[in-house]
Design an enzyme around this catalytic site. Structure first.
Site, PDB file in Angstrom:
ATOM      1  N   HIS A 236       0.881  -1.181   0.000  1.00 46.39           N
ATOM      2  CA  HIS A 236       0.000   0.000   0.000  1.00 46.39           C
ATOM      3  C   HIS A 236       0.918   1.230   0.000  1.00 46.39           C
ATOM      4  O   HIS A 236       1.727   1.397  -0.907  1.00 46.39           O
ATOM      5  CB  HIS A 236      -0.929  -0.107   1.216  1.00 46.39           C
ATOM      6  N   HIS A 275      -1.960  -2.037  -9.628  1.00 46.67           N
ATOM      7  CA  HIS A 275      -2.944  -1.456  -8.709  1.00 46.67           C
ATOM      8  C   HIS A 275      -4.159  -2.354  -8.674  1.00 46.67           C
ATOM      9  O   HIS A 275      -4.539  -2.917  -9.699  1.00 46.67           O
ATOM     10  CB  HIS A 275      -3.344  -0.041  -9.170  1.00 46.67           C
ATOM     11  N   ASP A 329       2.662   5.814  -6.493  1.00 46.40           N
ATOM     12  CA  ASP A 329       3.902   5.757  -5.717  1.00 46.40           C
ATOM     13  C   ASP A 329       5.150   5.846  -6.589  1.00 46.40           C
ATOM     14  O   ASP A 329       6.214   6.213  -6.106  1.00 46.40           O
ATOM     15  CB  ASP A 329       3.950   4.455  -4.905  1.00 46.40           C
TER      16      ASP A 329
HETATM   17  N1  ACO Z   1       5.353  -6.062 -10.579  1.00 46.39           N
HETATM   18  C1  ACO Z   1       5.286  -7.220 -11.279  1.00 46.39           C
HETATM   19  N2  ACO Z   1       4.159  -7.923 -11.443  1.00 46.39           N
HETATM   20  C2  ACO Z   1       3.046  -7.432 -10.886  1.00 46.39           C
HETATM   21  C3  ACO Z   1       3.042  -6.239 -10.167  1.00 46.39           C
HETATM   22  C4  ACO Z   1       4.244  -5.552 -10.026  1.00 46.39           C
HETATM   23  N3  ACO Z   1       4.324  -4.428  -9.338  1.00 46.39           N
HETATM   24  N4  ACO Z   1       1.801  -6.027  -9.715  1.00 46.39           N
HETATM   25  C5  ACO Z   1       1.044  -7.033 -10.135  1.00 46.39           C
HETATM   26  N5  ACO Z   1       1.803  -7.901 -10.847  1.00 46.39           N
HETATM   27  C6  ACO Z   1       1.352  -9.135 -11.452  1.00 46.39           C
HETATM   28  C7  ACO Z   1       1.124 -10.197 -10.382  1.00 46.39           C
HETATM   29  O1  ACO Z   1       2.305 -10.908 -10.116  1.00 46.39           O
HETATM   30  C8  ACO Z   1       0.029 -11.022 -10.987  1.00 46.39           C
HETATM   31  O2  ACO Z   1       0.620 -11.863 -11.955  1.00 46.39           O
HETATM   32  P1  ACO Z   1       0.051 -13.349 -12.195  1.00 46.39           P
HETATM   33  O3  ACO Z   1      -1.363 -13.166 -12.668  1.00 46.39           O
HETATM   34  O4  ACO Z   1       0.963 -13.923 -13.219  1.00 46.39           O
HETATM   35  O5  ACO Z   1       0.111 -14.035 -10.855  1.00 46.39           O
HETATM   36  C9  ACO Z   1      -0.822 -10.004 -11.734  1.00 46.39           C
HETATM   37  O6  ACO Z   1       0.064  -8.916 -12.010  1.00 46.39           O
HETATM   38  C10 ACO Z   1      -2.003  -9.507 -10.911  1.00 46.39           C
HETATM   39  O7  ACO Z   1      -1.516  -9.010  -9.687  1.00 46.39           O
HETATM   40  P2  ACO Z   1      -2.269  -9.128  -8.306  1.00 46.39           P
HETATM   41  O8  ACO Z   1      -1.270  -9.254  -7.215  1.00 46.39           O
HETATM   42  O9  ACO Z   1      -3.339 -10.163  -8.361  1.00 46.39           O
HETATM   43  O10 ACO Z   1      -2.971  -7.735  -8.210  1.00 46.39           O
HETATM   44  P3  ACO Z   1      -3.613  -7.158  -6.915  1.00 46.39           P
HETATM   45  O11 ACO Z   1      -4.741  -6.340  -7.367  1.00 46.39           O
HETATM   46  O12 ACO Z   1      -3.907  -8.182  -5.891  1.00 46.39           O
HETATM   47  O13 ACO Z   1      -2.428  -6.291  -6.302  1.00 46.39           O
HETATM   48  C11 ACO Z   1      -0.927  -4.588  -5.866  1.00 46.39           C
HETATM   49  C12 ACO Z   1      -2.271  -4.958  -6.510  1.00 46.39           C
HETATM   50  C13 ACO Z   1      -0.852  -5.162  -4.438  1.00 46.39           C
HETATM   51  C14 ACO Z   1      -0.840  -3.077  -5.779  1.00 46.39           C
HETATM   52  C15 ACO Z   1       0.202  -5.169  -6.713  1.00 46.39           C
HETATM   53  O14 ACO Z   1       0.119  -4.638  -8.018  1.00 46.39           O
HETATM   54  C16 ACO Z   1       1.564  -4.889  -6.117  1.00 46.39           C
HETATM   55  O15 ACO Z   1       1.994  -5.613  -5.214  1.00 46.39           O
HETATM   56  N6  ACO Z   1       2.277  -3.825  -6.610  1.00 46.39           N
HETATM   57  C17 ACO Z   1       3.568  -3.454  -6.074  1.00 46.39           C
HETATM   58  C18 ACO Z   1       3.414  -2.668  -4.773  1.00 46.39           C
HETATM   59  C19 ACO Z   1       2.879  -1.272  -5.015  1.00 46.39           C
HETATM   60  O16 ACO Z   1       3.355  -0.528  -5.871  1.00 46.39           O
HETATM   61  N7  ACO Z   1       1.893  -0.911  -4.184  1.00 46.39           N
HETATM   62  C20 ACO Z   1       1.288   0.432  -4.238  1.00 46.39           C
HETATM   63  C21 ACO Z   1      -0.100   0.377  -4.766  1.00 46.39           C
HETATM   64  S1  ACO Z   1      -0.776   2.000  -4.920  1.00 46.39           S
HETATM   65  C22 ACO Z   1      -1.157   2.425  -3.371  1.00 46.39           C
HETATM   66  O17 ACO Z   1      -1.436   1.643  -2.500  1.00 46.39           O
HETATM   67  C23 ACO Z   1      -1.148   3.826  -3.057  1.00 46.39           C
END
Ligand code: ACO
Length: 387
Positions: A236, A275, A329
């Site tokens: 987050h 996201h 971010d």
């Molecule tokens: N880098 C690489 N791959 C990613 C990323 C990333 N940052 N984010 C998502 N993916 C991939 C996942 O590995 C997944 O792949 P798969 O289908 O092959 O397993 C697919 O994209 C879907 O991702 P989920 O984790 O299911 O997406 P979810 O909606 O649950 O998560 C989240 C969203 C937690 C923000 C995720 O994108 C993440 O961890 N990002 C990195 C951390 C980040 O930047 N957080 C800030 C978010 S904005 C905020 O809170 C203000």
């Protein structure tokens, strides 16, 4: 007399679960009039006004008024809010003493969470019920959070406390306290834009957590303490710090491709991308990207911006069609760095801004409250012998 073993009691039955939605991505639990998000189109509006317009034209104080009153203020209304906020910038003496008692190597988000909680100890209205009392507490929380963050940072850096300056707006006052000198207009405006962009964002994890707490009819300080703790996680608000750590680790443009491709091959997350709601470009990142480039150029940090751009291009290529784009971010890391803010304060900056959104949501929750209490699907055993 029968010697037959009595039948085992039937497994504990649970009420049928209507909807199993891990992560609650498809569940609506509250109404809000504050922000609207269309994740597929990459739209974010505060009370119907496009975020890009607000970032370019509004101020943080005006945005706070908008979120809390669901309309833009007249000049008189805005002046009244500014005066009310400024009157609450100062923190109780006990909080300065509490900061002095903190370990200098404390993680700033731990310090902030503790200090926000401690504000309740000095507010005679902490447990006063009602919307009006909650609005007064919201004002105090938004006004005092910058003072807590800046003075914790001064203390841990071995510097004297700097008291808030009530002739400044929130962004200028924060930088004034943090650095002990008046920032340039460009620096103040830069921070002001970040505050606008981070002020509210639907029912994100920390806002949801705050609403869960206030829905028990606990108090606003408890709700904000919950929210700060929830924001801290790297999935987050903590991601902005992780982005900067990554940029530092990469170091130079020459290393970008190998570093990012290596992460992608190992299926590691690239911080600042993806996201839960946006499957298009995060509209907050659109403006921040432009702004980050400008401030990076002005402050001689173009290398960081160029590295960020290269990372973006590699990730977008690798994840084409998967809805993975930079989130708020990603470019806020470069922006905060260029504003001279230390990396481990980035998430505190986010909290400082989101305090207004959290408080607004809690007041909305109180106006139409119902305890938030979802269910868990029990997957453990039944009828286990007690030994
Ligand atoms: N880098 C690489 N791959 C990613 C990323 C990333 N940052 N984010 C998502 N993916 C991939 C996942 O590995 C997944 O792949 P798969 O289908 O092959 O397993 C697919 O994209 C879907 O991702 P989920 O984790 O299911 O997406 P979810 O909606 O649950 O998560 C989240 C969203 C937690 C923000 C995720 O994108 C993440 O961890 N990002 C990195 C951390 C980040 O930047 N957080 C800030 C978010 S904005 C905020 O809170 C203000």
């Amino acid at each position: 007399m029968s010697t037959a073993t009595p039948p085992a009691p039937a497994p504990v039955s649970s009420a049928p679960v209507a909807n199993y939605d891990k992560g609650l991505a498809n569940t609506i639990v509250a109404d809000t009039q504050m922000s609207f998000i269309d994740g597929a189109k990459g739209v974010l509006e505060y009370v119907g006004i496009d975020i890009d317009t607000l970032a370019r034209k509004s101020t943080y104080e005006e945005t706070v008024y908008l979120l809390w009153n669901t309309k833009l203020p007249s000049e008189t209304e805005l002046d009244a809010l500014k005066s009310a906020l400024r009157a609450e910038y100062e923190i109780p003496q006990g909080l300065y003493e509490m900061i002095r008692g903190m370990p200098k190597d404390a993680v700033p988000m731990h310090a902030l969470r503790t200090l926000v909680s401690a504000l309740a100890l000095h507010d005679p209205e902490a447990d006063t019920d009602g919307i009006e009392a909650s609005k007064r507490k919201a004002l105090r929380l938004v006004a005092k959070t910058p003072t807590l963050i800046a003075n914790f940072d001064r203390y841990r850096s071995g510097k004297e406390f700097v008291r808030p300056n009530t002739s400044f707006d929130i962004a200028t006052n924060f930088l004034w306290m943090l650095n002990g000198e008046k920032p340039t207009d460009a620096m103040s405006r830069g921070l002001d834009i970040c505050l606008i962009l981070h002020a509210d964002h639907g029912l994100n994890a920390s806002t949801f957590a705050a609403r869960v707490t206030i829905a028990t009819l606990s108090d606003l300080y408890s709700a904000m303490t919950t929210a700060v703790g929830t924001l801290k996680g790297p999935l987050h608000g903590g991601a902005n710090e992780e982005v900067m750590v990554m940029l530092d680790e990469i170091g130079t443009m020459d290393n970008v491709d190998a570093f990012i491709n290596g992460k992608l091959e190992r299926k590691e997350l690239i911080m600042g991308f993806g996201h839960r709601v946006y499957k298009a470009y995060d509209p907050r990142a659109t403006y921040l990207k432009t702004f980050a480039q400008q401030i990076a150029t002005d402050t001689g940090n173009l290398r960081l911006f160029e590295m960020s751009q290269r990372i973006e291009s590699i990730v977008l290529d690798a994840k084409a069609g998967k809805g993975i784009f930079p989130n708020v971010d990603f470019y806020s890391a470069t922006t905060y760095h260029c504003l001279g803010i230390k990396t481990d304060l980035f998430t505190c900056m986010f909290a400082m801004s989101r305090m207004s959104g959290w408080c607004g949501h809690c007041i909305e929750q109180l106006q139409d409250n119902r305890l938030i209490r979802p269910q868990a699907k029990y997957t453990g055993p039944h009828d286990v012998a007690y030994v």
